[in-house]
Design a protein around this motif. Sequence first.
Motif, PDB file in Angstrom:
ATOM      1  N   ASP A  30      71.677  -0.418  19.912  1.00 45.58           N
ATOM      2  CA  ASP A  30      72.012  -1.218  20.947  1.00 45.58           C
ATOM      3  C   ASP A  30      73.189  -0.993  21.870  1.00 45.58           C
ATOM      4  OD1 ASP A  30      70.367  -3.372  19.996  1.00 45.58           O
ATOM      5  OD2 ASP A  30      71.560  -3.818  18.383  1.00 45.58           O
ATOM      6  N   VAL A  31      72.865  -1.063  23.122  1.00 45.24           N
ATOM      7  CA  VAL A  31      74.295  -0.600  24.083  1.00 45.24           C
ATOM      8  C   VAL A  31      74.447  -1.731  25.045  1.00 45.24           C
ATOM      9  CG1 VAL A  31      74.456   1.106  25.994  1.00 45.24           C
ATOM     10  CG2 VAL A  31      73.098   1.771  24.352  1.00 45.24           C
ATOM     11  N   THR A  32      75.747  -1.987  25.034  1.00 45.55           N
ATOM     12  CA  THR A  32      76.432  -2.967  25.818  1.00 45.55           C
ATOM     13  C   THR A  32      77.634  -2.131  26.835  1.00 45.55           C
ATOM     14  OG1 THR A  32      76.639  -4.657  24.181  1.00 45.55           O
ATOM     15  CG2 THR A  32      77.992  -4.975  26.138  1.00 45.55           C
ATOM     16  N   ALA A  33      77.029  -2.244  28.342  1.00 43.41           N
ATOM     17  CA  ALA A  33      77.797  -1.572  29.243  1.00 43.41           C
ATOM     18  C   ALA A  33      78.588  -2.394  30.128  1.00 43.41           C
ATOM     19  CB  ALA A  33      76.713  -0.534  30.041  1.00 43.41           C
ATOM     20  N   SER A  34      79.506  -1.503  30.723  1.00 37.96           N
ATOM     21  CA  SER A  34      80.287  -2.511  31.749  1.00 37.96           C
ATOM     22  C   SER A  34      80.873  -1.483  32.747  1.00 37.96           C
ATOM     23  CB  SER A  34      81.624  -2.994  30.890  1.00 37.96           C
ATOM     24  OG  SER A  34      82.560  -3.544  31.846  1.00 37.96           O
ATOM     25  N   ASP A  35      80.888  -2.117  33.947  1.00 33.05           N
ATOM     26  CA  ASP A  35      81.381  -1.212  35.155  1.00 33.05           C
ATOM     27  C   ASP A  35      81.605  -2.258  36.380  1.00 33.05           C
ATOM     28  OD1 ASP A  35      80.771   1.845  36.246  1.00 33.05           O
ATOM     29  OD2 ASP A  35      81.198   0.354  37.931  1.00 33.05           O
ATOM     30  N   PRO A  36      82.780  -2.102  36.890  1.00 37.61           N
ATOM     31  CA  PRO A  36      83.216  -3.104  37.883  1.00 37.61           C
ATOM     32  C   PRO A  36      82.695  -2.762  39.190  1.00 37.61           C
ATOM     33  CG  PRO A  36      84.858  -1.183  37.684  1.00 37.61           C
ATOM     34  CD  PRO A  36      83.901  -0.827  36.611  1.00 37.61           C
ATOM     35  N   GLY A  37      81.717  -1.656  39.599  1.00 41.51           N
ATOM     36  CA  GLY A  37      81.201  -1.638  40.569  1.00 41.51           C
ATOM     37  C   GLY A  37      80.112  -2.699  41.035  1.00 41.51           C
ATOM     38  N   ASP A  38      79.984  -2.861  42.389  1.00 37.45           N
ATOM     39  CA  ASP A  38      79.215  -3.949  42.803  1.00 37.45           C
ATOM     40  C   ASP A  38      77.478  -3.174  42.580  1.00 37.45           C
ATOM     41  OD1 ASP A  38      81.002  -5.557  43.791  1.00 37.45           O
ATOM     42  OD2 ASP A  38      81.039  -4.735  45.686  1.00 37.45           O
ATOM     43  N   GLY A  39      76.935  -4.234  42.037  1.00 38.69           N
ATOM     44  CA  GLY A  39      75.352  -3.805  41.752  1.00 38.69           C
ATOM     45  C   GLY A  39      75.100  -2.601  40.562  1.00 38.69           C
ATOM     46  N   ALA A  40      76.230  -2.403  39.754  1.00 35.66           N
ATOM     47  CA  ALA A  40      76.248  -1.572  38.611  1.00 35.66           C
ATOM     48  C   ALA A  40      75.366  -1.916  37.506  1.00 35.66           C
ATOM     49  CB  ALA A  40      77.735  -1.520  37.973  1.00 35.66           C
ATOM     50  N   ALA A  41      74.798  -2.947  37.504  1.00 36.52           N
ATOM     51  CA  ALA A  41      74.040  -3.332  36.479  1.00 36.52           C
ATOM     52  C   ALA A  41      72.474  -2.974  36.754  1.00 36.52           C
ATOM     53  CB  ALA A  41      73.854  -4.916  36.210  1.00 36.52           C
ATOM     54  N   GLU A  42      72.332  -3.339  38.049  1.00 39.62           N
ATOM     55  CA  GLU A  42      70.980  -2.879  38.575  1.00 39.62           C
ATOM     56  C   GLU A  42      70.631  -1.242  38.525  1.00 39.62           C
ATOM     57  OE1 GLU A  42      72.810  -4.904  39.963  1.00 39.62           O
ATOM     58  OE2 GLU A  42      72.080  -6.835  39.298  1.00 39.62           O
ATOM     59  N   ARG A  43      71.825  -0.547  38.940  1.00 37.86           N
ATOM     60  CA  ARG A  43      71.779   0.924  38.981  1.00 37.86           C
ATOM     61  C   ARG A  43      71.347   1.507  37.672  1.00 37.86           C
ATOM     62  NH1 ARG A  43      75.976  -0.110  42.871  1.00 37.86           N
ATOM     63  NH2 ARG A  43      77.523   0.579  41.509  1.00 37.86           N
ATOM     64  N   LEU A  44      72.323   1.048  36.854  1.00 37.87           N
ATOM     65  CA  LEU A  44      72.303   1.289  35.323  1.00 37.87           C
ATOM     66  C   LEU A  44      70.889   1.329  34.881  1.00 37.87           C
ATOM     67  CD1 LEU A  44      73.466   2.731  32.821  1.00 37.87           C
ATOM     68  CD2 LEU A  44      74.123   0.389  32.022  1.00 37.87           C
ATOM     69  N   ASP A  65      64.472   1.562  22.778  1.00 38.90           N
ATOM     70  CA  ASP A  65      63.965   0.691  23.503  1.00 38.90           C
ATOM     71  C   ASP A  65      65.069   0.488  24.587  1.00 38.90           C
ATOM     72  OD1 ASP A  65      63.101  -1.668  24.882  1.00 38.90           O
ATOM     73  OD2 ASP A  65      62.703  -2.673  23.093  1.00 38.90           O
ATOM     74  N   PRO A  66      64.599   0.615  26.012  1.00 34.99           N
ATOM     75  CA  PRO A  66      65.501   0.356  27.037  1.00 34.99           C
ATOM     76  C   PRO A  66      66.157  -1.273  26.997  1.00 34.99           C
ATOM     77  CG  PRO A  66      63.642   1.473  27.849  1.00 34.99           C
ATOM     78  CD  PRO A  66      63.318   1.167  26.217  1.00 34.99           C
ATOM     79  N   GLY A  67      65.256  -1.975  26.352  1.00 28.72           N
ATOM     80  CA  GLY A  67      65.526  -3.543  26.258  1.00 28.72           C
ATOM     81  C   GLY A  67      66.721  -3.863  25.663  1.00 28.72           C
ATOM     82  N   ARG A  68      67.475  -2.810  24.746  1.00 30.26           N
ATOM     83  CA  ARG A  68      68.273  -3.060  23.939  1.00 30.26           C
ATOM     84  C   ARG A  68      69.616  -2.931  24.821  1.00 30.26           C
ATOM     85  NH1 ARG A  68      67.087  -0.134  18.025  1.00 30.26           N
ATOM     86  NH2 ARG A  68      69.114  -1.567  17.567  1.00 30.26           N
ATOM     87  N   LEU A  69      69.675  -2.662  25.952  1.00 28.08           N
ATOM     88  CA  LEU A  69      70.689  -2.616  26.920  1.00 28.08           C
ATOM     89  C   LEU A  69      71.117  -4.052  27.581  1.00 28.08           C
ATOM     90  CD1 LEU A  69      72.500  -0.772  28.771  1.00 28.08           C
ATOM     91  CD2 LEU A  69      70.649  -0.905  30.291  1.00 28.08           C
ATOM     92  N   THR A  70      72.409  -4.228  27.067  1.00 29.90           N
ATOM     93  CA  THR A  70      73.136  -5.260  27.976  1.00 29.90           C
ATOM     94  C   THR A  70      74.119  -5.334  28.796  1.00 29.90           C
ATOM     95  OG1 THR A  70      74.548  -5.857  25.916  1.00 29.90           O
ATOM     96  CG2 THR A  70      72.153  -7.069  26.331  1.00 29.90           C
ATOM     97  N   PHE A  71      74.378  -5.780  29.742  1.00 32.43           N
ATOM     98  CA  PHE A  71      75.477  -5.598  30.611  1.00 32.43           C
ATOM     99  C   PHE A  71      76.548  -6.735  30.503  1.00 32.43           C
ATOM    100  CE2 PHE A  71      77.746  -4.363  34.479  1.00 32.43           C
ATOM    101  CZ  PHE A  71      77.549  -2.838  34.641  1.00 32.43           C
ATOM    102  N   ALA A  72      77.864  -6.260  30.138  1.00 31.90           N
ATOM    103  CA  ALA A  72      78.831  -7.252  30.042  1.00 31.90           C
ATOM    104  C   ALA A  72      79.635  -7.474  31.381  1.00 31.90           C
ATOM    105  CB  ALA A  72      80.029  -6.777  28.950  1.00 31.90           C
ATOM    106  N   SER A  73      80.457  -8.366  31.587  1.00 31.78           N
ATOM    107  CA  SER A  73      81.055  -8.785  32.772  1.00 31.78           C
ATOM    108  C   SER A  73      82.461  -7.731  32.848  1.00 31.78           C
ATOM    109  CB  SER A  73      81.658 -10.167  32.774  1.00 31.78           C
ATOM    110  OG  SER A  73      82.215 -10.786  31.846  1.00 31.78           O
ATOM    111  N   ASN A  74      83.125  -7.465  31.928  1.00 30.09           N
ATOM    112  CA  ASN A  74      84.124  -6.580  31.990  1.00 30.09           C
ATOM    113  C   ASN A  74      84.321  -5.553  30.613  1.00 30.09           C
ATOM    114  OD1 ASN A  74      85.673  -8.246  29.651  1.00 30.09           O
ATOM    115  ND2 ASN A  74      85.382  -9.586  31.145  1.00 30.09           N
TER     116      ASN A  74
END
Length: 315
Positions: A30-44, A65-74
């Motif tokens: 499972d992967v939780t990612a974070s990046d402050p850049g605009d549009g970072a979640a979509e680019r990831l 599974d790519p579906g195990r990726l979530t994106f955090a707000s910070n």
Amino acid sequence: MGRQVERVAVIGTGLIGASWASAFLAAGLDVTASDPGDGAAERLRASVAAHWPSLEAIGLRPAADPGRLTFASNAAEAVEHADFVQESGPEDRAIKRDLFAVLDAAAPPHAVIASSSSTIMVSEFQDACAHHPERIVLAHPFNPPHLIPLVEVAGGVRTSAAAIDTAMAFFRTIGKHPIHLKKEVRGHVANRLQAALWREAFHLAEQGVASVADIDAAIAHGPGLRWALLGPFMNLDLSGGSAGIRGLLNSPLGAATRAMWDDLGAPSDDPGLTEAIAAGVADARGGRERAEIVAARDAVLIELLRRKADAAVLP
């Protein structure tokens, strides 16, 4: 530390961070990612989708599974349930100090926090971690991390042996080839070796010894083929025949090699040299897009990795 890693936090999702995220997902984590850049979640998510066919060719773990990726707000939110943290933020000492203070305060005590830093040493930002500085390590990958096995692992002055052991074991578990740096040094090991080659390549181009394309060809169609299989010391050992590396270094060829070390040059910092090198690279590309070259490189790299894995005799 030593707990099984099930969830990884990826902090910073640029070129390296996105590649790391893909590698961890391919390992069934499972992967939780974070990046402050605009549009970072979509680019990831787009980067993971682009990497996935190559990862499928190498071989996915059953739970991948790519579906195990979530994106955090910070960043703090991203690491609050992590078993392992991989930071790939800007190569800026001040930013790293501020970021690691946040990560150390928010991550569970058992989580190792690793940096992808290319040149900054752990000891230069580790003291910003007020809670558990002993769990901060270097885990420097080679681009692209989702394909290249090498990970350089090192500690700072306050890093514990347990954190190093945990990081080394984790990377082995997901199919990487970690090496342990016993001392901190600027640029670590692989980048310093590259820098030595680049320095002489720029020097040879500046002196007009050969064109940019021919200098590249000298490596790509010569020793680079051997270096893809064996490192510099093992290649020297084989070059020495039955006498091995000891015999080679004690022979006239060894003396000639030392003489070349003394004759290696240093290129200038003249902006004109940079422009000349860039023009030479553009000529060598011959109108081909960089993306086309990257795709061809990765296809051959995948096959090479497969063949290396099958050739158990190679170290």
